[in-house]
Scaffold this motif. Sequence first.
Motif, PDB file in Angstrom:
ATOM      1  N   UNK A 324       0.930  -1.265   0.094  1.00  0.00           N
ATOM      2  CA  UNK A 324       0.059  -0.116   0.144  1.00  0.00           C
ATOM      3  C   UNK A 324       0.888   1.319  -0.049  1.00  0.00           C
ATOM      4  N   UNK A 325       1.999   1.278   0.628  1.00  0.00           N
ATOM      5  CA  UNK A 325       2.803   2.482   0.777  1.00  0.00           C
ATOM      6  C   UNK A 325       3.342   2.566  -0.621  1.00  0.00           C
ATOM      7  N   UNK A 326       3.827   1.618  -1.296  1.00  0.00           N
ATOM      8  CA  UNK A 326       4.419   1.705  -2.780  1.00  0.00           C
ATOM      9  C   UNK A 326       3.294   2.314  -3.553  1.00  0.00           C
ATOM     10  N   UNK A 327       2.200   2.088  -3.380  1.00  0.00           N
ATOM     11  CA  UNK A 327       1.113   2.634  -4.036  1.00  0.00           C
ATOM     12  C   UNK A 327       0.974   4.034  -3.799  1.00  0.00           C
ATOM     13  N   UNK A 328       1.295   4.734  -2.720  1.00  0.00           N
ATOM     14  CA  UNK A 328       1.283   6.059  -2.427  1.00  0.00           C
ATOM     15  C   UNK A 328       2.489   6.703  -3.111  1.00  0.00           C
ATOM     16  N   UNK A 371      20.438   3.627  -7.170  1.00  0.00           N
ATOM     17  CA  UNK A 371      19.529   2.814  -7.071  1.00  0.00           C
ATOM     18  C   UNK A 371      18.555   2.976  -6.319  1.00  0.00           C
ATOM     19  N   UNK A 372      18.681   3.604  -5.283  1.00  0.00           N
ATOM     20  CA  UNK A 372      17.526   4.037  -4.375  1.00  0.00           C
ATOM     21  C   UNK A 372      16.659   5.202  -4.806  1.00  0.00           C
ATOM     22  N   UNK A 373      17.478   6.133  -5.519  1.00  0.00           N
ATOM     23  CA  UNK A 373      16.712   7.376  -6.114  1.00  0.00           C
ATOM     24  C   UNK A 373      15.578   6.869  -7.261  1.00  0.00           C
ATOM     25  N   UNK A 374      16.224   6.024  -7.972  1.00  0.00           N
ATOM     26  CA  UNK A 374      15.647   5.467  -9.002  1.00  0.00           C
ATOM     27  C   UNK A 374      14.167   4.654  -8.567  1.00  0.00           C
ATOM     28  N   UNK A 375      14.478   3.889  -7.450  1.00  0.00           N
ATOM     29  CA  UNK A 375      13.377   3.172  -6.997  1.00  0.00           C
ATOM     30  C   UNK A 375      12.231   3.827  -6.222  1.00  0.00           C
ATOM     31  N   UNK A 376      12.820   5.097  -5.714  1.00  0.00           N
ATOM     32  CA  UNK A 376      11.729   6.091  -5.106  1.00  0.00           C
ATOM     33  C   UNK A 376      11.070   7.160  -5.933  1.00  0.00           C
ATOM     34  N   UNK A 377      12.102   7.604  -6.922  1.00  0.00           N
ATOM     35  CA  UNK A 377      11.584   8.849  -7.721  1.00  0.00           C
ATOM     36  C   UNK A 377      11.547   8.528  -9.313  1.00  0.00           C
ATOM     37  N   UNK A 378      11.706   7.379  -9.765  1.00  0.00           N
ATOM     38  CA  UNK A 378      11.762   7.208 -11.117  1.00  0.00           C
ATOM     39  C   UNK A 378      10.389   6.698 -11.173  1.00  0.00           C
ATOM     40  N   UNK A 379       9.518   7.080 -12.146  1.00  0.00           N
ATOM     41  CA  UNK A 379       7.930   6.652 -12.347  1.00  0.00           C
ATOM     42  C   UNK A 379       7.978   5.307 -12.924  1.00  0.00           C
ATOM     43  N   UNK A 380       8.696   4.991 -13.776  1.00  0.00           N
ATOM     44  CA  UNK A 380       8.888   3.626 -14.455  1.00  0.00           C
ATOM     45  C   UNK A 380       9.065   2.644 -13.442  1.00  0.00           C
ATOM     46  N   UNK A 381      10.292   2.781 -12.647  1.00  0.00           N
ATOM     47  CA  UNK A 381      10.726   1.773 -11.854  1.00  0.00           C
ATOM     48  C   UNK A 381       9.710   1.624 -10.403  1.00  0.00           C
ATOM     49  N   UNK A 382       9.363   2.827 -10.016  1.00  0.00           N
ATOM     50  CA  UNK A 382       8.114   2.821  -8.947  1.00  0.00           C
ATOM     51  C   UNK A 382       6.923   1.967  -9.344  1.00  0.00           C
ATOM     52  N   UNK A 383       6.677   2.000 -10.485  1.00  0.00           N
ATOM     53  CA  UNK A 383       5.391   1.392 -11.065  1.00  0.00           C
ATOM     54  C   UNK A 383       5.640  -0.202 -10.986  1.00  0.00           C
ATOM     55  N   UNK A 384       6.977  -0.473 -11.694  1.00  0.00           N
ATOM     56  CA  UNK A 384       7.454  -1.663 -11.974  1.00  0.00           C
ATOM     57  C   UNK A 384       7.277  -2.302 -10.136  1.00  0.00           C
ATOM     58  N   UNK A 385       7.885  -1.711  -9.319  1.00  0.00           N
ATOM     59  CA  UNK A 385       7.913  -2.183  -7.842  1.00  0.00           C
ATOM     60  C   UNK A 385       6.692  -2.473  -7.327  1.00  0.00           C
ATOM     61  N   UNK A 386       5.625  -1.462  -7.737  1.00  0.00           N
ATOM     62  CA  UNK A 386       4.552  -1.480  -7.031  1.00  0.00           C
ATOM     63  C   UNK A 386       3.624  -3.034  -7.789  1.00  0.00           C
ATOM     64  N   UNK A 387       4.033  -3.241  -9.053  1.00  0.00           N
ATOM     65  CA  UNK A 387       3.595  -4.580  -9.494  1.00  0.00           C
ATOM     66  C   UNK A 387       4.076  -5.764  -8.837  1.00  0.00           C
ATOM     67  N   UNK A 388       5.356  -5.728  -8.573  1.00  0.00           N
ATOM     68  CA  UNK A 388       6.223  -6.773  -8.135  1.00  0.00           C
ATOM     69  C   UNK A 388       5.428  -6.965  -6.624  1.00  0.00           C
ATOM     70  N   UNK A 389       5.280  -6.037  -6.052  1.00  0.00           N
ATOM     71  CA  UNK A 389       4.730  -6.368  -4.471  1.00  0.00           C
ATOM     72  C   UNK A 389       3.527  -6.737  -4.567  1.00  0.00           C
ATOM     73  N   UNK A 390       2.530  -6.222  -5.659  1.00  0.00           N
ATOM     74  CA  UNK A 390       1.178  -6.642  -5.565  1.00  0.00           C
ATOM     75  C   UNK A 390       0.883  -7.954  -6.017  1.00  0.00           C
ATOM     76  N   UNK A 391       1.829  -8.451  -7.094  1.00  0.00           N
ATOM     77  CA  UNK A 391       1.987  -9.797  -7.520  1.00  0.00           C
ATOM     78  C   UNK A 391       2.235 -10.813  -6.323  1.00  0.00           C
TER      79      UNK A 391
END
Length: 513
Positions: A324-328, A371-391
């Motif tokens: 849920x926080x990754x969705x934020x 690494x960490x800035x892309x994971x938290x600030x890059x829209x493409x990687x943030x959406x991918x992270x949310x997809x992985x966590x949701x799956x």
Amino acid sequence: MEAFFGGVSALRRAAPRLASEAFVCRRCLHERAAPRQTFKSLRQTPYLQAFRSRPAQITRYNSTSSTTQPLSPLATLSKSIGPNTTAKAPPAKTSAFPETSDKKVAYWLLGSAASVFGIVVFGGLTRLTESGLSITEWRPVTGSLPPMTLEKWESEFALYRASPEFKQINSRMTLEEFKQIYWMEWIHRLWGRVIGMSFLLPTAYFIARRRVSSRMALKLVGICGLIGFQGVIGWWMVKSGLKDDLFAPGSHPRVSQYRLTAHLGAAFICYLAMLWNGLAILRQHRLLANPAESQQLLTAMSNPALKVFRRSVAALAVLVFITAMSGGLVAGLDAGLIYNEFPYMGLGLTPPKKELFDTFYSHVPDHSDLWWRNMLENPSLVQLDHRVLATTTFTAVMALWAYTRFNPRVKALLTPGARKGVRGVVHLVWLQATLGITTLLYLVPVPLASAHQAGALALLTGTVVLGSRVWVPRRSARLVAQRLAQAHGASKAAVGRRGPDAMLRAQTGIAQA
């Protein structure tokens, strides 16, 4: 010699009373003893009992050695006649708070949790309609009243026209259009104030009237502090959207995704605190209503065979919260507006590596934060992270369901409430996955996006409710054991008053209870 003279001195002081007891006939002795202590026979007087009693030991000390000698009968008598100087043990301290909280507190907590659930959903609508930056000042008291005159509306609109959002996005907005987004944000803030007051005042009342336990009183005070802190985080979030943009001047103005996620996480924690404590109070009352049956239930819940299942539910709750926080983060970066397809993202399951780890988001020359800035600030990687966590969350829920369905031992030990809880979580995760995919495919429409956010909190709620049915409440278990011990002590006391038959009847009553 000291003991002898001490006994003689005590005997001289008690001589009048001893004479009246030792040299009076049996009938007169019984008549006199009516207002005083009654003796069954003359041989039970303190004077004669002192000579029959076992000699007490006394230790005499001198400069060279210590010897232990028995006390004489007269010395023993003097100790029994003399004033009782033994200090009484102080009474045990009892808390002014009860052991259990009132059921009304539980219903109030659950009602407050429902209100927080509603404001979370409404806050999502405020963000989706881009109404959150319409009020550019934070006035906790005076801001409770909306503008009443045209002059005040013009003043508020002038403040909004100075914000980056108006200059770059809504430069053609009229006063009537501004009123629409202003009312959304004003209702959101007023709702937060209502939650704060409707929680603070009852908390003070319940604590002052001793309707809650001492532990629950501390928890309620902590939730009050969390509500106040949530208001501060909300303004801290809004303030980030009223200044320069997060990445570069001139780009799309929005609030910081970090602050948005912190605001959302604090709301989730506040909701969970209210929900969990309300459920805990009701569960405690339910267990104490029938201690014997509850003891069997707690024993079954503590079975080592369910240890893996209990830990899995706790891990699942953490996983749902993180998802849920990754969705934020996705909402804060508007990352749902890119790659609106599923399960692919462009030509493959993931975007190109260069797009996922772009040096544009790095803030230092050596790119150590790539690494960490892309994971938290890059829209493409943030959406991918949310997809992985949701799956991962969906897979974990289905694996937990299969574990309870196809493991014979776990299936036999689970209570009916726990089995219903597992099924409820399965239904909620299917609903949430469907809402997430459709929201992405239809380019984040407001109704679906709001329902998806509500589904995340609903899934977390279902997981916590499941946990309340399988996690062993230690304090409630201790209170149940105390109630059983008290009932057992009462049954033993019945033996002394009414004999073994009463004991049998008491034990039968406890077992039936």
